[in-house]
Design an enzyme around this catalytic site. Structure first.
Site, short mmCIF file in Angstrom:
data_model
loop_
_atom_site.label_atom_id
_atom_site.label_comp_id
_atom_site.label_asym_id
_atom_site.label_seq_id
_atom_site.Cartn_x
_atom_site.Cartn_y
_atom_site.Cartn_z
N LEU A 87 -2.47 5.37 19.87
CA LEU A 87 -3.40 4.71 18.95
C LEU A 87 -4.05 3.49 19.57
O LEU A 87 -4.99 2.92 18.99
CB LEU A 87 -2.65 4.28 17.68
CG LEU A 87 -1.74 5.32 17.01
CD1 LEU A 87 -1.06 4.71 15.80
CD2 LEU A 87 -2.52 6.57 16.64
N TYR A 138 -18.53 2.23 23.16
CA TYR A 138 -17.25 2.57 22.52
C TYR A 138 -17.09 4.08 22.41
O TYR A 138 -16.03 4.64 22.76
CB TYR A 138 -17.19 1.93 21.13
CG TYR A 138 -16.00 2.37 20.31
CD1 TYR A 138 -14.71 2.00 20.67
CD2 TYR A 138 -16.16 3.17 19.17
CE1 TYR A 138 -13.60 2.40 19.93
CE2 TYR A 138 -15.07 3.57 18.42
CZ TYR A 138 -13.79 3.19 18.80
OH TYR A 138 -12.71 3.59 18.06
N GLY A 177 9.85 -11.46 -41.31
CA GLY A 177 9.30 -11.05 -42.59
C GLY A 177 7.86 -10.58 -42.56
O GLY A 177 7.34 -10.09 -43.57
N VAL A 178 7.18 -10.72 -41.45
CA VAL A 178 5.76 -10.33 -41.35
C VAL A 178 5.63 -8.82 -41.39
O VAL A 178 6.40 -8.09 -40.76
CB VAL A 178 5.14 -10.92 -40.08
CG1 VAL A 178 3.80 -10.23 -39.76
CG2 VAL A 178 4.95 -12.42 -40.21
#
Length: 380
Positions: free
Chosen positions: A54, A104, A283-284
């Site tokens: 690589l 390249y 309690g909601v």
């Protein structure tokens, strides 16, 4: 034991490959990095079964470096192998630019030719991959990847430069590349060719890429996750996130508070609806409404609650007692008015999912008390 040597081990592809090789059973990996002495590589080659070659340069200070490194290192490897009568398999990362006439590209083509000759003279397996642009985690920005550069700049709130928005790009995702490379470990060539390709690639333009990345950045504001069943979108999103700084991994969410508690939207999706969370004081009761088309899932994650449902044309009540000691999901079908009451002594936290995004112009939420003897129905 399979002995594998990786040149260019510290590069973008090399780091991803090595991370994967370390998960393979019976594979011993030797890494050759930029700056290591060539004698170390020769030492590795003495008992190597597979070489992933690589190493290379694509932005040297002068063009002579292309030939010296890209072709020269390949020649050094092959020369040593032939002198010592070694025939390991070589997987080489070339470039689609090898078909062109840039310095390249010419250097990559020259390296390919060296490996072709090696194959013809020794019979050793050679796999040549002419890769297009590769993107994914750990790719260096401002080097040779427009995806890496754009991800870095956009995630850091910097402007990007676009010289030609219509320039076409062919891209492959790093994990797809690594999958193919791993397949080469013990796979015999099925065809009479030295050239191999990645199974899937993506085609876009520079302008489309930038637009997509800005959409992904905006997720933190919109909360809308894109369609991740589309591989291009999924891979680009995971890549973008990998460029966030460690002090920028979290973000605040808008919280809507009232006397009952709070509600916070977490994630939205045009394909999969939305997820939100609510807190409720003791309690909601929340809900007392139904939907014609929208469906929901409730999951209590803290506290104790009573979820009550009633089909709107019936007086029959369906009651579900849920606690955080027994995690479960309650489905809310359409046409059922429903409520959830906090019956614990502390705050209740519930995670919700709805199959569609909330649309204030068409909320599909009709007020109706679950208790059938309550008469103050509201429509809207």
């Amino acid at each position: 034991m399979l002995n594998v040597t990786v040149t260019g081990a510290g590069g973008f592809i090399g780091k991803n490959l090595i991370a994967r090789l370390h998960r393979e059973k019976g594979v011993f990996v030797k890494q050759f990095h930029h700056g290591d002495d060539l004698s170390l590589l020769h030492e590795y080659l003495n008992d190597t079964d597979v070489i992933y070659h690589l190493a290379g340069v694509n932005r040297p200070q002068n063009s002579e470096e292309f030939a010296r490194v890209n072709r020269g290192l390949t020649e050094s490897i092959v020369t040593y192998l032939k002198e010592h009568q070694k025939t390991p398999k070589i997987i080489f990362s070339s470039s689609i630019q090898a078909a062109g006439d840039t310095p390249y590209g010419l250097s990559k083509k020259a390296a390919e030719d060296v490996l072709k000759t090696y194959h013809m003279e020794t019979g050793a397996d050679v796999c040549l991959y002419r890769l297009p642009g590769v993107f994914g985690k750990w790719c260096k920005p401002h080097y040779n990847s427009v995806v890496a550069t754009f991800c870095h700049e956009i995630s850091h709130d910097k402007d990007i430069e676009i010289h030609d928005a219509d320039k076409e790009l062919e891209l492959v995702y790093i994990d797809d590349v690594i999958d193919r490379f791993i397949d080469c470990l013990d796979q015999k060539k099925p065809e009479k060719t030295l050239y191999y390709s990645i199974h899937s690639s993506f085609h876009t333009t520079v302008g489309e890429l930038a637009h997509k990345l800005y959409e992904l950045k905006n997720i933190r504001e919109s909360l809308i996750i894109p369609d991740l069943s589309d591989k291009w979108t999924k891979y680009l999103y995971t890549t973008y996130l990998s460029y966030l700084e460690t002090d920028n991994l979290s973000y605040a969410l808008p919280v809507h508070r009232d006397a009952r508690g709070s509600l916070t939207e977490l994630i939205k999706s045009h394909q999969a609806g939305q997820v939100f969370i609510s807190t409720s004081r003791k309690g909601v009761i929340r809900g007392n409404h139904y939907h014609h088309t929208k469906v929901e899932k409730f999951c209590l994650i803290k506290g104790e609650a009573i979820i009550t449902l009633r089909k709107i044309d019936s007086d029959k009540l369906i009651t579900c007692h849920v606690t955080d000691q027994n995690m479960e999901i309650v489905d809310i079908p359409p046409g059922y008015t429903h409520s959830i009451e906090n019956v614990s002594d502390d705050e209740m936290i519930v995670l919700f999912w709805a199959n569609e995004l909330f649309d204030p112009e068409n909320p599909d939420t009709i007020s109706l008390h679950v208790q059938p003897n309550t008469t103050d129905e509201k429509k809207g």
